[in-house]
Write a protein that holds these residues in place. Structure first.
Motif, short mmCIF file in Angstrom:
data_model
loop_
_atom_site.label_atom_id
_atom_site.label_comp_id
_atom_site.label_asym_id
_atom_site.label_seq_id
_atom_site.Cartn_x
_atom_site.Cartn_y
_atom_site.Cartn_z
N GLY A 1 0.77 -1.24 0.00
CA GLY A 1 0.00 0.00 0.00
C GLY A 1 0.80 1.28 0.00
N TYR A 2 2.13 1.23 -0.11
CA TYR A 2 2.94 2.44 -0.08
C TYR A 2 3.14 3.01 -1.48
CZ TYR A 2 4.04 0.84 4.63
OH TYR A 2 3.95 0.43 5.94
N THR A 3 3.27 4.33 -1.55
CA THR A 3 3.66 5.00 -2.79
C THR A 3 5.19 5.07 -2.81
OG1 THR A 3 1.64 6.32 -2.78
CG2 THR A 3 3.48 7.10 -4.16
N VAL A 4 5.79 4.58 -3.87
CA VAL A 4 7.25 4.45 -3.92
C VAL A 4 7.84 5.32 -5.02
CG1 VAL A 4 9.21 2.87 -4.14
CG2 VAL A 4 7.09 2.08 -3.06
N LEU A 5 8.80 6.15 -4.65
CA LEU A 5 9.60 6.91 -5.61
C LEU A 5 10.97 6.25 -5.68
CD1 LEU A 5 8.72 10.51 -4.37
CD2 LEU A 5 7.62 9.24 -6.22
N GLU A 6 11.46 5.96 -6.89
CA GLU A 6 12.73 5.26 -7.05
C GLU A 6 13.85 6.21 -7.46
OE1 GLU A 6 12.73 1.46 -9.20
OE2 GLU A 6 10.56 1.73 -9.46
N ALA A 7 15.06 5.93 -6.97
CA ALA A 7 16.27 6.65 -7.40
C ALA A 7 17.42 5.66 -7.37
CB ALA A 7 16.56 7.83 -6.49
N GLU A 8 18.26 5.68 -8.41
CA GLU A 8 19.37 4.74 -8.47
C GLU A 8 20.66 5.31 -7.92
OE1 GLU A 8 20.16 3.61 -12.46
OE2 GLU A 8 20.57 5.66 -13.16
N SER A 9 20.62 6.56 -7.46
CA SER A 9 21.82 7.16 -6.87
C SER A 9 21.41 8.25 -5.90
CB SER A 9 22.73 7.75 -7.96
OG SER A 9 22.10 8.87 -8.57
N ALA A 10 22.34 8.64 -5.03
CA ALA A 10 22.07 9.71 -4.07
C ALA A 10 21.82 11.02 -4.78
CB ALA A 10 23.24 9.82 -3.10
N GLU A 11 22.57 11.26 -5.85
CA GLU A 11 22.41 12.52 -6.59
C GLU A 11 21.01 12.63 -7.18
OE1 GLU A 11 26.62 11.60 -6.04
OE2 GLU A 11 24.91 10.45 -6.82
#
Length: 763
Positions: free
Chosen positions: A668-678
């Protein structure tokens, strides 16, 4: 280690010119890349020019990157060596091949103002007349043979100098100030000859033999000395005597000459017979037969039967037959005059430095071997090599374990996703369970690698070992089986220690299982605890236990024992004395890693056929029990709860990121993805974006997890954080205090462990 740090900031130590040398290549690459843009070349050539330009720029970047990596590795090596040098009682300096000082211990800084960035020869001008020649001569020998040593004769004193080639174009220099020269305090007659036959030094025994201190060698010898020594006439105050004169060693134009009277009168005058000479000396035939050995040589070597014992029976370690070395020296062929050899002794391991000289006695060619006990030197050398090896193996094990944890997280995670879509009646359900179980077994092996490399996450607490062992005794009894009897013996006044209870239990189980396997026909395993107070350092097995109060845990068996030649290898990963399929070779390496990370020591004693004893030293803790940071609760894989909120997931491994995203969205969570800290920081630039929790990897290319989270929390201080990683050491070590509102999730983790961790942070 202030000076070590300064060495890395000194421009003379770095390889900075590499960038300047690449400047023309970079300029050419830029011109080729920009030429099509400004219209300097025809349209048909645009692609070719751009490809060529970009290739040159990429190649330049890779060369610079490689240079930086080499610099970094060299700096790490200097740091490691500087730690050893700091403990040295003599002035010790680490310098590069050009003579620039990289690090210096306190003795070197105080004695001759050695500082990083200063040239070593400048520091030694007050000590030696021509330091540049001395350094060049010794460094050249070290480059060829790996090490070199020389007694530098100065006005009024002799300074022994040694140098070791430690790789990467770096050398470790030791100056034995305040130490007498090699022959200054011995009763054997030794003359130190300098340029043009001048006698720089006549030791006390030689002055007693000659009756005076001559100024030149011509005043002593009636004839010129042959290149390998000879029986010559020696002038003394009481007349002329015959003596065997041979060269002990040579340093440039300086050489030490041993004078051994061959006449009874000479022996009386010298006050010292051959048997009583205070230096171990052996007289050999060219075929290796030992003709004569003095008392100290017999004590060093062991039992010798003159005329029967051969050198190749008692000396080893050249890499080629010892008799070949003797034959070449006797035949005046080119050969090393001094070698390090290992003596064959049953009671202990002894190394000697053997200096060989050729003499002619009554027309018979013979060899004079002067022995120096080098056991301590070889032990220190072996300790340094062992430390370097264990550090390298530990780094490799930690890196492999970290990468495997990412793979296992993806495997077990996607397996959990499949299990959600298959019930127990599905024909594929059993296969999925097998995958899940084997992934967990692999995770257990990986945790052992992390334990050896000392990079697993510990949760230390103050423990009473009596309670810890009591809680574990039922499991240990089941592990040893019916044939083996387990006996406990506790110190009545046992003191507490600070350790991770789960890891300490792993140590005890591994040692007990190891003892059980050593007794296939059954026997007795004893676990003994005792409080030990060390008033002085305890040195054994190439380790030093500092003075203090320790709790010792002994695990003693009466099994088959461990061969002496394998004792030093038992803690190495993947090394096992068991047959194929009976052991992984990780049990004792895991024990070693856990004990060392806890701040303790472990030693082993074994006698083949009579059993083995492992003894663990753990420092006594005076601290009271501490409140541990919030730990993630144990979660039933079937009871993870639904939730809601926005999660920013930052993970550079695509399979792990894909699994974690699907798992969180299923709950049930909304997920934002990022492959790096930047990339994560760019997403957070949108002020309207609301994020409830950051879920981030710790170790990533570029900016690491703790660093980018700190930047993000400057504008979002109330955001919760979950750090996940295969290990934490190295990532958190330099990041300062723990981040508030954060927790840690070790890899590999299951679907429900991840979602429950997020649920706990959001709610």
């Amino acid at each position: 280690m202030t000076d070590t740090t300064e060495a890395f900031s000194d421009p003379s130590v770095q390889n900075a010119p590499s960038g300047l040398r690449l400047a023309p290549l970079v300029v050419i690459g830029a011109l080729l890349s920009l030429a099509p843009v400004v219209g300097l070349v025809p349209q048909i050539w645009h692609t070719g020019f751009v490809v060529a330009g970009v290739s040159l720029l990429a190649a330049s970047f890779l060369v610079v990157l490689r240079g930086k990596l080499v610099d970094h590795l060299a700096q790490q090596a200097v740091k490691t060596m500087a730690v050893f040098a700091e403990q040295d009682l003599f002035p010790c300096v680490i310098a590069n091949a050009q003579g620039d000082i990289l690090a210096a211990n306190p003795e070197a800084r105080n004695k001759f103002q050695a500082r990083p960035g200063v040239r070593l020869e400048h520091c030694l001008k007050s000590m030696f007349a021509n330091p540049a020649a001395v350094l060049l001569r010794l460094q050249s020998k070290a480059e060829i043979f790996g090490k070199a040593r020389e007694d530098i004769v100065t006005v009024g004193s002799t300074v022994p100098v040694s140098v070791f080639d430690v790789g990467n174009g770096q050398f470790c220099w030791r100056f034995h100030l305040g130490t007498p020269g090699q022959w200054d305090e011995v009763a054997v007659p030794v003359l130190t000859e300098g340029r043009n036959g001048t006698l720089l030094r006549v030791n006390v025994a030689a002055a007693h033999l000659l009756g005076h201190r001559p100024d030149s060698l011509k005043q002593v010898l009636s004839a010129d000395l042959g290149p390998q020594g000879d029986i010559v006439q020696v002038h003394t105050e009481n007349g002329t005597i015959s003596a065997a004169v041979c060269e002990l060693n040579r340093s440039g134009t300086v050489r030490n000459l041993l004078v051994l009277p061959t006449e009874a009168a000479g022996q009386a005058n010298s006050g010292t017979s051959f048997a009583d000479l205070p230096v171990p000396i052996v007289r050999l035939a060219p075929d290796g037969r030992i003709l004569e050995a003095n008392r100290l040589a017999v004590k060093l070597i062991g039992d010798i039967e003159p005329g029967e014992t051969n050198a190749d029976q008692i000396m080893h370690g050249l890499g080629y037959p010892v008799l070949d070395w003797l034959a070449r020296t006797a035949a005046q062929e080119p050969a090393m005059r001094s070698e390090f050899l290992r003596l064959t002794r049953q009671d202990k391991e002894v190394f000697v430095q053997v200096t060989l000289n050729r003499v002619v006695n009554d027309g018979q060619v013979q060899l004079i071997a002067v022995l120096n006990d080098a056991t301590e030197l070889k032990t220190l050398e072996a300790q340094f090599v062992q430390g370097q090896k264990m550090q390298a193996v530990g780094q490799l094990a930690g890196g492999v374990a970290h990468d495997f944890n990412n793979l296992l997280t993806a495997i077990s995670g996607h397996c959990d996703l499949l299990l959600l879509r298959h019930d127990q009646n599905d024909p594929n359900y059993g296969d999925l369970v097998q995958i899940n179980q084997n992934a967990n077994r692999a995770a257990a092996l990986v945790s052992q690698l992390l334990a050896f490399s000392r990079k697993q996450t510990l949760q230390p607490e103050v423990l009473d070992l009596r309670d810890t062992i009591s809680d574990l005794i039922h499991l240990l009894n089941r592990l040893v089986g019916e044939k083996v009897r387990l006996i406990l013996s506790h110190d009545p006044v046992l003191k507490p220690v600070r350790a991770d209870k789960r890891q300490l239990e792993q140590v005890l189980m591994n040692l007990v299982v190891n003892a059980r396997d050593a007794m296939p026909d059954g026997g007795e395993v004893r676990i003994e605890t005792e409080v030990v107070v060390l008033n002085e350092p305890l040195t054994r097995d190439r380790a030093t236990v500092q003075p203090g109060e320790y709790v010792t845990v002994k695990v003693i068996d009466s099994g088959v024992g461990i061969p002496a030649d394998k004792l030093q290898k038992v803690f190495e990963p993947f090394y096992t004395t068991k047959r194929t399929g009976e052991g992984t070779g990780l049990g004792l390496s895991t024990v070693y890693g856990i004990v060392k990370q806890t701040g303790g020591f472990i030693f082993v004693d074994s006698l083949q056929g009579h059993g083995t004893e492992f003894i663990v030293y753990l420092p006594v803790s005076a601290a009271s029990p501490e409140v541990q940071p919030d730990a993630l609760p144990a979660v039933d894989t079937q009871t993870a709860r639904q939730g809601e909120g926005v999660v920013l997931l930052v993970e550079d491994e695509a399979p792990v990121r894909a699994f974690a995203t699907r798992a969180l969205r299923l709950k049930g969570y909304t997920v934002l993805e990022a492959e790096s800290a930047e990339e994560a920081l760019r997403l957070l630039e949108d002020g309207a974006l609301n994020v409830d929790v950051f879920v981030t990897d710790v170790v990533m290319p570029g900016m690491d997890g703790p660093t980018w989270v700190r930047k993000a929390m400057e504008t979002r201080p109330d955001t919760r954080v979950i750090f996940m990683s295969g290990y934490t050491e190295g990532a958190f070590g330099d990041s300062g205090p723990a981040i508030s509102n954060s927790t840690f999730l070790p890899k590999p983790f299951s679907l429900n462990q991840l979602t429950e961790a997020v649920f706990q942070q959001v709610n």
